[in-house]
Scaffold this motif. Structure first.
Motif, PDB file in Angstrom:
ATOM      1  N   GLY A 199      52.184  51.002 -10.885  1.00 32.65           N
ATOM      2  CA  GLY A 199      52.479  52.016  -9.894  1.00 32.65           C
ATOM      3  C   GLY A 199      53.012  51.493  -8.575  1.00 32.65           C
ATOM      4  N   TYR A 200      53.094  52.410  -7.615  1.00 31.08           N
ATOM      5  CA  TYR A 200      53.675  52.110  -6.310  1.00 31.08           C
ATOM      6  C   TYR A 200      53.062  50.867  -5.673  1.00 31.08           C
ATOM      7  CZ  TYR A 200      55.777  56.806  -6.128  1.00 31.08           C
ATOM      8  OH  TYR A 200      56.516  57.927  -6.369  1.00 31.08           O
ATOM      9  N   MET A 201      51.728  50.774  -5.693  1.00 31.39           N
ATOM     10  CA  MET A 201      51.053  49.676  -4.998  1.00 31.39           C
ATOM     11  C   MET A 201      50.574  48.595  -5.954  1.00 31.39           C
ATOM     12  SD  MET A 201      49.144  51.603  -1.802  1.00 31.39           S
ATOM     13  CE  MET A 201      48.952  50.069  -0.870  1.00 31.39           C
ATOM     14  N   GLN A 202      51.061  48.653  -7.204  1.00 28.69           N
ATOM     15  CA  GLN A 202      50.777  47.612  -8.192  1.00 28.69           C
ATOM     16  C   GLN A 202      49.287  47.274  -8.270  1.00 28.69           C
ATOM     17  OE1 GLN A 202      53.630  45.733 -10.309  1.00 28.69           O
ATOM     18  NE2 GLN A 202      53.530  47.953 -10.079  1.00 28.69           N
ATOM     19  N   VAL A 203      48.514  48.281  -8.631  1.00 30.30           N
ATOM     20  CA  VAL A 203      47.068  48.146  -8.762  1.00 30.30           C
ATOM     21  C   VAL A 203      46.730  47.649 -10.160  1.00 30.30           C
ATOM     22  CG1 VAL A 203      44.867  49.391  -8.710  1.00 30.30           C
ATOM     23  CG2 VAL A 203      46.695  49.991  -7.086  1.00 30.30           C
ATOM     24  N   MET A 204      45.868  46.654 -10.232  1.00 27.41           N
ATOM     25  CA  MET A 204      45.462  46.136 -11.537  1.00 27.41           C
ATOM     26  C   MET A 204      44.514  47.119 -12.231  1.00 27.41           C
ATOM     27  SD  MET A 204      46.955  43.299 -12.281  1.00 27.41           S
ATOM     28  CE  MET A 204      45.911  42.565 -13.546  1.00 27.41           C
ATOM     29  N   PRO A 205      44.685  47.332 -13.548  1.00 26.99           N
ATOM     30  CA  PRO A 205      43.878  48.322 -14.274  1.00 26.99           C
ATOM     31  C   PRO A 205      42.377  48.083 -14.216  1.00 26.99           C
ATOM     32  CG  PRO A 205      45.812  47.732 -15.559  1.00 26.99           C
ATOM     33  CD  PRO A 205      45.785  46.789 -14.385  1.00 26.99           C
ATOM     34  N   PHE A 206      41.939  46.839 -14.021  1.00 26.54           N
ATOM     35  CA  PHE A 206      40.491  46.590 -14.020  1.00 26.54           C
ATOM     36  C   PHE A 206      39.791  47.382 -12.916  1.00 26.54           C
ATOM     37  CE2 PHE A 206      41.708  43.126 -11.073  1.00 26.54           C
ATOM     38  CZ  PHE A 206      40.785  43.313 -10.048  1.00 26.54           C
ATOM     39  N   TRP A 207      40.525  47.732 -11.857  1.00 22.01           N
ATOM     40  CA  TRP A 207      39.896  48.477 -10.765  1.00 22.01           C
ATOM     41  C   TRP A 207      39.404  49.845 -11.229  1.00 22.01           C
ATOM     42  CZ3 TRP A 207      38.073  46.503  -6.526  1.00 22.01           C
ATOM     43  CH2 TRP A 207      38.656  45.364  -5.971  1.00 22.01           C
ATOM     44  N   THR A 208      40.101  50.457 -12.188  1.00 26.40           N
ATOM     45  CA  THR A 208      39.647  51.774 -12.658  1.00 26.40           C
ATOM     46  C   THR A 208      38.316  51.656 -13.395  1.00 26.40           C
ATOM     47  OG1 THR A 208      40.888  51.620 -14.746  1.00 26.40           O
ATOM     48  CG2 THR A 208      42.025  52.599 -12.859  1.00 26.40           C
ATOM     49  N   ARG A 209      38.092  50.504 -14.000  1.00 27.00           N
ATOM     50  CA  ARG A 209      36.806  50.282 -14.678  1.00 27.00           C
ATOM     51  C   ARG A 209      35.707  49.946 -13.680  1.00 27.00           C
ATOM     52  NH1 ARG A 209      35.284  45.399 -15.753  1.00 27.00           N
ATOM     53  NH2 ARG A 209      37.419  44.597 -15.942  1.00 27.00           N
ATOM     54  N   VAL A 210      36.045  49.174 -12.648  1.00 24.46           N
ATOM     55  CA  VAL A 210      35.050  48.690 -11.686  1.00 24.46           C
ATOM     56  C   VAL A 210      34.612  49.781 -10.720  1.00 24.46           C
ATOM     57  CG1 VAL A 210      34.654  47.047  -9.799  1.00 24.46           C
ATOM     58  CG2 VAL A 210      35.858  46.312 -11.856  1.00 24.46           C
ATOM     59  N   ILE A 211      35.570  50.586 -10.223  1.00 23.42           N
ATOM     60  CA  ILE A 211      35.212  51.579  -9.203  1.00 23.42           C
ATOM     61  C   ILE A 211      35.725  52.982  -9.511  1.00 23.42           C
ATOM     62  CG2 ILE A 211      35.077  49.862  -7.359  1.00 23.42           C
ATOM     63  CD1 ILE A 211      37.835  50.754  -6.423  1.00 23.42           C
ATOM     64  N   GLY A 212      36.351  53.166 -10.680  1.00 24.48           N
ATOM     65  CA  GLY A 212      36.898  54.481 -11.022  1.00 24.48           C
ATOM     66  C   GLY A 212      36.294  55.032 -12.286  1.00 24.48           C
ATOM     67  N   ASP A 213      37.091  55.850 -12.985  1.00 24.07           N
ATOM     68  CA  ASP A 213      36.588  56.497 -14.202  1.00 24.07           C
ATOM     69  C   ASP A 213      37.020  55.765 -15.466  1.00 24.07           C
ATOM     70  OD1 ASP A 213      39.272  57.048 -14.376  1.00 24.07           O
ATOM     71  OD2 ASP A 213      39.066  59.234 -14.265  1.00 24.07           O
ATOM     72  N   GLY A 214      37.660  54.599 -15.305  1.00 25.81           N
ATOM     73  CA  GLY A 214      38.032  53.793 -16.458  1.00 25.81           C
ATOM     74  C   GLY A 214      39.344  54.164 -17.103  1.00 25.81           C
ATOM     75  N   ASP A 215      40.104  55.073 -16.494  1.00 23.56           N
ATOM     76  CA  ASP A 215      41.371  55.514 -17.082  1.00 23.56           C
ATOM     77  C   ASP A 215      42.540  54.897 -16.315  1.00 23.56           C
ATOM     78  OD1 ASP A 215      43.512  56.740 -18.228  1.00 23.56           O
ATOM     79  OD2 ASP A 215      42.962  58.790 -17.656  1.00 23.56           O
ATOM     80  N   PRO A 216      43.113  53.786 -16.813  1.00 23.89           N
ATOM     81  CA  PRO A 216      44.205  53.129 -16.086  1.00 23.89           C
ATOM     82  C   PRO A 216      45.485  53.947 -16.043  1.00 23.89           C
ATOM     83  CG  PRO A 216      43.888  52.095 -18.230  1.00 23.89           C
ATOM     84  CD  PRO A 216      42.753  53.052 -18.040  1.00 23.89           C
TER      85      PRO A 216
END
Length: 226
Positions: free
Chosen positions: A136-153
């Protein structure tokens, strides 16, 4: 023969430099192999980041007075004009800028800096994917969705979600680095301590700095006589 060889080498050098410039303009130069590194988080930090991401409040700017609102609209118009070539659709461009403005201020970050980072990271492409898998725009690594989100990259391709993650993560890195923006940017890119990436973002930021000229003279005169 020597002159021909020199001209050929010169042409090759020019082609190489042009290619590098094109990569940089597209946001694929220094950031092509960017990746935030997964690091252990203290429970309190993880909970704070989860809370910052989970807040579903829409990115609607709120102003305490008319002057602040008019200053925002002047910024929006000027910045939209600068961004028109990269995001041609006016509605999409305005929604993007409103969200960047909102999320950067929500995270306590400089909006021009965030726009510079997006330029370097993705060239303002919503569906950009790096070789390391950043999205995406800010090139976020998918692991962040698992660590602090709902796990959906897949949600990292959603505009507000990506911008929120990116701003929250950069704020987190800035806090870790005790306000040292150079080191925080390096950490964001996975190149902590090396100058190439922070310098590229600082250079791109200059294009997005907005000097507010203030309200038109007629508007000031109207306010003074009201």
């Amino acid at each position: 023969m020597g002159l021909f060889r020199d001209r050929l080498n010169h042409s090759r050098r020019r082609a190489l430099l042009a290619g590098l410039a094109a990569l940089g303009a597209a946001g694929l130069g220094t950031a092509a192999h960017a990746q935030q590194l997964e690091e252990p988080l203290a429970d309190a930090v993880r909970l704070a980041l989860q809370s910052a991401i989970a807040n579903a409040q829409p990115p609607e700017p709120v102003f305490t007075d008319t002057a602040s609102r008019m200053a925002y609209l002047r910024w929006l118009m000027a910045t939209s004009h600068k961004l028109a070539r990269r995001i041609p659709n006016l509605q999409e461009r305005r929604e993007f800028l409103q969200t960047v403005w909102y999320e950067s201020r929500r995270a306590g970050l400089d909006t021009a800096l965030v726009l510079g980072l997006i330029q370097v990271e993705s060239g303002f492409r919503r569906h950009a994917i790096s070789s390391a898998g950043a999205r995406g725009y800010m090139q976020v690594m998918p692991f962040w969705t698992r660590v602090i989100g709902d796990g959906d990259p897949a949600k990292l391709f959603h505009m507000q979600t990506n911008l929120r993650y990116g701003n929250v993560i950069l704020r987190h890195y800035l806090d870790i680095e005790k306000g040292d923006l150079f080191m925080a940017l390096g950490r964001y890119n996975g190149s902590r301590g090396r100058a190439t990436y922070p310098n590229a973002v600082f250079a791109a930021r200059r294009h997005w700095v907005y000097e507010d000229p203030g309200p038109p003279e007629a508007e000031v005169a109207s306010d003074a006589t009201a």
